[in-house]
Write an enzyme that holds these catalytic residues in place. Structure first.
Site, PDB file in Angstrom:
ATOM      1  N   GLY A  42       0.946  -1.187   0.102  1.00 31.94           N
ATOM      2  CA  GLY A  42       0.019  -0.002  -0.013  1.00 31.94           C
ATOM      3  C   GLY A  42       1.109   1.120  -0.059  1.00 31.94           C
ATOM      4  N   GLU A  43       0.830   1.993   0.865  1.00 26.60           N
ATOM      5  CA  GLU A  43       1.639   3.192   0.844  1.00 26.60           C
ATOM      6  C   GLU A  43       2.060   3.266   2.479  1.00 26.60           C
ATOM      7  OE1 GLU A  43       3.012   5.631  -1.036  1.00 26.60           O
ATOM      8  OE2 GLU A  43       3.797   5.983   0.834  1.00 26.60           O
ATOM      9  N   SER A  44       3.481   3.118   2.440  1.00 31.54           N
ATOM     10  CA  SER A  44       4.108   2.907   3.853  1.00 31.54           C
ATOM     11  C   SER A  44       3.835   4.220   4.887  1.00 31.54           C
ATOM     12  CB  SER A  44       5.505   2.616   3.871  1.00 31.54           C
ATOM     13  OG  SER A  44       6.120   3.647   3.076  1.00 31.54           O
ATOM     14  N   CYS A  48       6.009  -5.268  -0.015  1.00 34.66           N
ATOM     15  CA  CYS A  48       6.300  -3.881  -0.613  1.00 34.66           C
ATOM     16  C   CYS A  48       6.300  -2.801   0.537  1.00 34.66           C
ATOM     17  CB  CYS A  48       5.228  -3.934  -1.601  1.00 34.66           C
ATOM     18  SG  CYS A  48       5.600  -2.385  -2.824  1.00 34.66           S
ATOM     19  N   ILE A  86       5.463  -2.802  -7.956  1.00 37.60           N
ATOM     20  CA  ILE A  86       4.530  -1.762  -7.978  1.00 37.60           C
ATOM     21  C   ILE A  86       5.156  -0.564  -7.185  1.00 37.60           C
ATOM     22  CG2 ILE A  86       2.163  -0.410  -7.945  1.00 37.60           C
ATOM     23  CD1 ILE A  86       1.000  -3.475  -8.085  1.00 37.60           C
ATOM     24  N   ARG A  87       5.641   0.534  -7.863  1.00 38.50           N
ATOM     25  CA  ARG A  87       6.485   1.326  -7.076  1.00 38.50           C
ATOM     26  C   ARG A  87       7.171   0.796  -5.907  1.00 38.50           C
ATOM     27  NH1 ARG A  87       3.822   5.270  -3.891  1.00 38.50           N
ATOM     28  NH2 ARG A  87       2.171   4.205  -4.299  1.00 38.50           N
ATOM     29  N   HIS A  96       4.809  -8.084  -4.908  1.00 35.49           N
ATOM     30  CA  HIS A  96       3.513  -8.412  -4.423  1.00 35.49           C
ATOM     31  C   HIS A  96       3.211  -9.920  -4.725  1.00 35.49           C
ATOM     32  CE1 HIS A  96       1.956  -4.281  -3.038  1.00 35.49           C
ATOM     33  NE2 HIS A  96       2.910  -3.898  -4.312  1.00 35.49           N
ATOM     34  N   GLU A 112       0.913 -11.472  -3.356  1.00 34.24           N
ATOM     35  CA  GLU A 112      -0.745 -11.550  -3.462  1.00 34.24           C
ATOM     36  C   GLU A 112      -1.108 -11.158  -4.658  1.00 34.24           C
ATOM     37  OE1 GLU A 112       1.309  -9.448  -2.010  1.00 34.24           O
ATOM     38  OE2 GLU A 112       0.718  -7.437  -2.059  1.00 34.24           O
TER      39      GLU A 112
END
Ligand code: GLN
Length: 198
Positions: free
Chosen positions: A46-48, A78, A136-137, A172, A174
């Protein structure tokens, strides 16, 4: 077997779906009380920086840090990997970390969203079939400590690592439709790492 999924932000549902497919109970973790009866834990992508803020405001940060230091198995993917690292580069100054994995990780190490990519990965100790890595990023592990095992490498950088019960991937698993990494994480001996022995 109960594997909690930290459900504050990010791809929580995708991890839960993989665990469901493996026949593992996967309760959401949103507060310290949710940690009580778990055998293991997943920190999703997600966004850490956002997850970091929510870990603080939910009161989960201290409880989680303590359970993981006690030997609770954890898989961070991630953003989740960033949150486990002992050293974060290009993070926000107030970004928190559990400090459970002896690595230096650089956020967005491949560039922006446009530099997201997929790559076949060779998994150490697996059956030889490539694992579809979805980046992803993604962050980059720029240093891994001596106690850290590297289970997959891409472009000269470790992308899947393990330090005892603490697992982390910069990609990822998942989102790949391939259950093998979750399977290995779930199948590890969960009583092997009591406090201080890793
Ligand atoms: N770049 C994100 C971060 O810093 C991680 C991206 C991801 O989890 N796909 O948290």
């Amino acid at each position: 077997m109960k594997v909690g999924v930290v459900a504050l932000q990010g791809d929580v549902r995708e991890h839960r779906e993989v665990l469901d497919a493996l026949g593992v109970d996967a309760p959401d973790v949103r507060s310290p009380e949710d940690l009580a009866a778990l055998d293991a834990l997943i920190l999703p992508g997600g966004e850490s920086t956002t997850i970091s803020q929510l870990l603080r405001s939910s009161g989960l940060l201290d409880a989680l840090t303590e359970r993981v230091a006690d030997g609770l198995a954890v898989l961070g993917t991630c953003a989740g990997a960033i949150l486990l690292a002992t050293e974060v580069l290009d993070g926000r100054p107030d970004q928190c970390s559990l400090g459970a994995l002896d690595v230096t990780v650089r956020r967005n190490g491949y560039g922006t969203q446009l530099q997201s990519f997929e790559a076949d990965l060779d998994l150490d100790g697996s059956d030889g079939r490539p694992f579809p890595g979805v980046f992803i990023r993604a962050p980059v592990f720029e240093r891994v400590g001596d106690a850290v095992d590297v289970l997959a490498v891409h472009d000269g950088h470790p992308v899947l690592v393990r330090q005892g019960p603490v697992w982390a991937s910069t990609f990822h698993p998942e989102l790949s439709g391939d259950l093998r990494i979750h399977q290995r994480f779930v199948d590890q001996d969960h009583n092997r790492y009591p406090k201080g022995e890793r």
